[in-house]
Scaffold this motif. Structure first.
Motif, PDB file in Angstrom:
ATOM      1  N   TRP A 175       0.808  -1.223   0.000  1.00  0.00           N
ATOM      2  CA  TRP A 175       0.000   0.000   0.000  1.00  0.00           C
ATOM      3  C   TRP A 175       0.843   1.276   0.000  1.00  0.00           C
ATOM      4  O   TRP A 175       0.305   2.380  -0.021  1.00  0.00           O
ATOM      5  N   GLY A 176       2.150   1.132   0.086  1.00  0.00           N
ATOM      6  CA  GLY A 176       3.008   2.316   0.067  1.00  0.00           C
ATOM      7  C   GLY A 176       3.146   3.001   1.410  1.00  0.00           C
ATOM      8  O   GLY A 176       3.563   4.157   1.485  1.00  0.00           O
ATOM      9  N   LEU A 177       2.829   2.288   2.485  1.00  0.00           N
ATOM     10  CA  LEU A 177       2.940   2.884   3.830  1.00  0.00           C
ATOM     11  C   LEU A 177       4.372   2.821   4.354  1.00  0.00           C
ATOM     12  O   LEU A 177       4.783   3.667   5.148  1.00  0.00           O
ATOM     13  N   ILE A 178       5.094   1.799   3.919  1.00  0.00           N
ATOM     14  CA  ILE A 178       6.489   1.633   4.375  1.00  0.00           C
ATOM     15  C   ILE A 178       7.374   1.324   3.166  1.00  0.00           C
ATOM     16  O   ILE A 178       6.874   1.000   2.076  1.00  0.00           O
ATOM     17  N   TRP A 179       8.673   1.384   3.385  1.00  0.00           N
ATOM     18  CA  TRP A 179       9.634   1.130   2.301  1.00  0.00           C
ATOM     19  C   TRP A 179       9.650  -0.350   1.930  1.00  0.00           C
ATOM     20  O   TRP A 179       9.402  -0.706   0.797  1.00  0.00           O
ATOM     21  N   ARG A 180       9.884  -1.240   2.924  1.00  0.00           N
ATOM     22  CA  ARG A 180       9.955  -2.665   2.575  1.00  0.00           C
ATOM     23  C   ARG A 180       9.593  -3.554   3.767  1.00  0.00           C
ATOM     24  O   ARG A 180       9.914  -3.237   4.915  1.00  0.00           O
ATOM     25  N   ALA A 181       8.950  -4.669   3.466  1.00  0.00           N
ATOM     26  CA  ALA A 181       8.769  -5.748   4.441  1.00  0.00           C
ATOM     27  C   ALA A 181       9.814  -6.817   4.121  1.00  0.00           C
ATOM     28  O   ALA A 181       9.968  -7.185   2.953  1.00  0.00           O
ATOM     29  N   GLU A 190      19.427  -6.092   7.229  1.00  0.00           N
ATOM     30  CA  GLU A 190      19.105  -5.123   6.167  1.00  0.00           C
ATOM     31  C   GLU A 190      19.036  -3.702   6.704  1.00  0.00           C
ATOM     32  O   GLU A 190      19.480  -2.762   6.049  1.00  0.00           O
ATOM     33  N   ALA A 191      18.476  -3.538   7.900  1.00  0.00           N
ATOM     34  CA  ALA A 191      18.383  -2.202   8.479  1.00  0.00           C
ATOM     35  C   ALA A 191      19.779  -1.659   8.784  1.00  0.00           C
ATOM     36  O   ALA A 191      20.064  -0.480   8.574  1.00  0.00           O
ATOM     37  N   THR A 192      20.657  -2.537   9.262  1.00  0.00           N
ATOM     38  CA  THR A 192      22.029  -2.133   9.563  1.00  0.00           C
ATOM     39  C   THR A 192      22.765  -1.734   8.285  1.00  0.00           C
ATOM     40  O   THR A 192      23.465  -0.722   8.244  1.00  0.00           O
ATOM     41  N   GLN A 193      22.581  -2.536   7.231  1.00  0.00           N
ATOM     42  CA  GLN A 193      23.228  -2.199   5.950  1.00  0.00           C
ATOM     43  C   GLN A 193      22.774  -0.823   5.457  1.00  0.00           C
ATOM     44  O   GLN A 193      23.566  -0.030   4.962  1.00  0.00           O
TER      45      GLN A 193
END
Ligand code: LHQ
Length: 259
Positions: A175-181, A190-193
C-alpha cells in the motif's frame, strides 16, 4: 527504557521495555528524545536506526501508567501529547540525517505513527501496524491522521483507523505505507546495511532530500521548483558534491565525509 549504541557513523536506538511491548511511559519519552536530539547534534553520527527490544516495536502509550480512578474525571491527554508525542514527531522530521526504523514486531497506537514518521521504514514480515486508538475511544495521534492520509489516501486511512484492523507488514509495503517488508531474520541485517550506507553517504544532500520531500505536500509545483533550486544551490557547494563528481569521472567509489 532506551538503549543507545553508537556505531561507526550511526547510532542504534532501541526502545527497551519489552515486558510492556515498549509502551511509552514518561521516562521512555524523555530518554528517547534526548538520544535522538544528541544524535542529531553530533556531526559524527550521520544516520539513526530506531528499533524495539523483544517481540514488539512499540504498543504506544503505556495504558497502565494512569490512575484508572481518574480517567473518567478527565485526564488531559492534550497535555501528554503537547509534552511528549508532538515534540518527538517534530524532532524526527527535523533531524538533518536519515532516520531508519526497523519495525521488529507489532507497532500499535502512537507506536505505529512514530515508526511512520521515520524516513525509511523496514518491517519484519511478522510485524503488524495497528491504529489501535479507536478501540479505546481515541483518535490517532503522533501525526497519524496526517501521515497515513498522505501515504494511503482517505479511504484506506479511515478504514484502518476506524476499524483498528491490524495491517500486516507486507500489505503495508504493497500500500506504500512503508519502504519494505523483509524476512524476520533479515530485518536487522538489512536495516544495519541501510544505516551503514547512509552513514557513508552525502549527509547534506540526504538531509536536503528529506526536507524537500517533506515540504512537497504543502507546496505548489512552482514553490517546490524554487525550493529545489535553492536546496540544489546549497548541495552544489558541498565538498561531498565535488567528491561525488570526481569519483564518478575517475570511475571509483566516492569517499563522502558528510559535509
Ligand atoms: C501494554 C500495552 C500498553 C501497557 C501491551 N500499555 N501495557 C497518547 C496520549 C495520551 C494517552 C493515550 O494515548 C496516546 C497514544 C496511544 O498510543 S493510544 C494507544 C495505546 N495503545 C494501545 O491501545 C495498544 C494496546 N495493546 C494492544 O492492543 C496489544 O497489546 C497489542 C496488539 C499491541 C499486542 O497484542 P498481544 O501480542 O496479544 O500482546 P498482549 O496484549 O498480551 O500484551 C503483552 C503485555 O504487554 C501485556 O501485559 P501482561 O502483563 O498481561 O503480560 C499487556 O498488558 C502489555 N501491553 N500494550 N499500550
Amino acid at each position: 527504557p532506551v538503549l543507545v549504541d553508537r556505531k561507526a557513523g550511526y547510532v542504534v536506538i532501541t526502545l527497551n521495555r519489552p515486558d510492556k511491548l515498549n509502551a511509552f511511559n514518561d521516562d521512555q519519552h524523555m530518554v528517547l528524545y534526548e538520544a535522538l536530539e544528541s544524535a542529531g547534534m553530533n556531526p559524527e553520527m550521520r544516520a539513526i536506526l530506531l528499533t524495539g527490544a523483544g517481540r514488539a516495536f512499540c504498543a504506544g502509550q503505556d495504558l497502565g501508567d494512569r490512575d484508572p480512578s481518574k480517567l473518567a474525571e478527565g485526564i488531559d491527554l492534550g497535555e501528554t501529547i503537547e509534552k511528549f508525542y508532538n515534540p518527538l514527531i517534530r524532532l524526527i522530521r527535523s533531524l538533518e540525517k536519515p532516520v531508519v526504523c526497523a519495525v521488529n514486531g507489532v507497532a500499535a497506537g502512537a507506536g505505529a505513527n512514530i515508526a511512520l514518521a521515520c524516513d525509511v521504514v523496514l518491517a519484519a514480515k511478522s510485524a503488524k501496524f495497528i491504529q489501535a486508538f479507536s478501540k479505546i475511544g481515541l483518535l490517532p495521534d503522533s501525526g497519524g491522521t496526517w501521515t497515513m492520509t498522505r501515504l494511503l489516501g482517505e479511504a484506506r486511512a479511515k478504514g484502518l483507523m476506524m476499524t483498528a484492523m491490524p495491517l500486516p507488514a507486507e500489505t503495508a509495503e504493497a500500500w506504500g505505507l512503508i519502504w519494505r517488508a523483509v524476512d524476520d531474520d533479515a530485518l536487522m541485517r538489512e536495516a544495519t546495511q541501510l544505516a551503514e550506507s547512509f552513514a557513508a553517504g552525502p549527509t547534506v544532500g540526504l538531509a536536503l532530500t528529506k526536507m524537500a520531500v517533506q515540504a512537497a505536500s504543502n507546496n505548489s509545483l512552482d514553490e517546490q521548483l524554487e525550493l529545489e533550486r535553492d536546496y540544489q544551490r546549497r548541495a552544489g557547494r558541498t565538498p561531498d558534491y565535488a567528491e561525488g563528481v570526481s569519483a564518478f569521472l575517475q570511475k571509483r567509489a566516492p569517499n563522502f565525509t558528510g559535509r
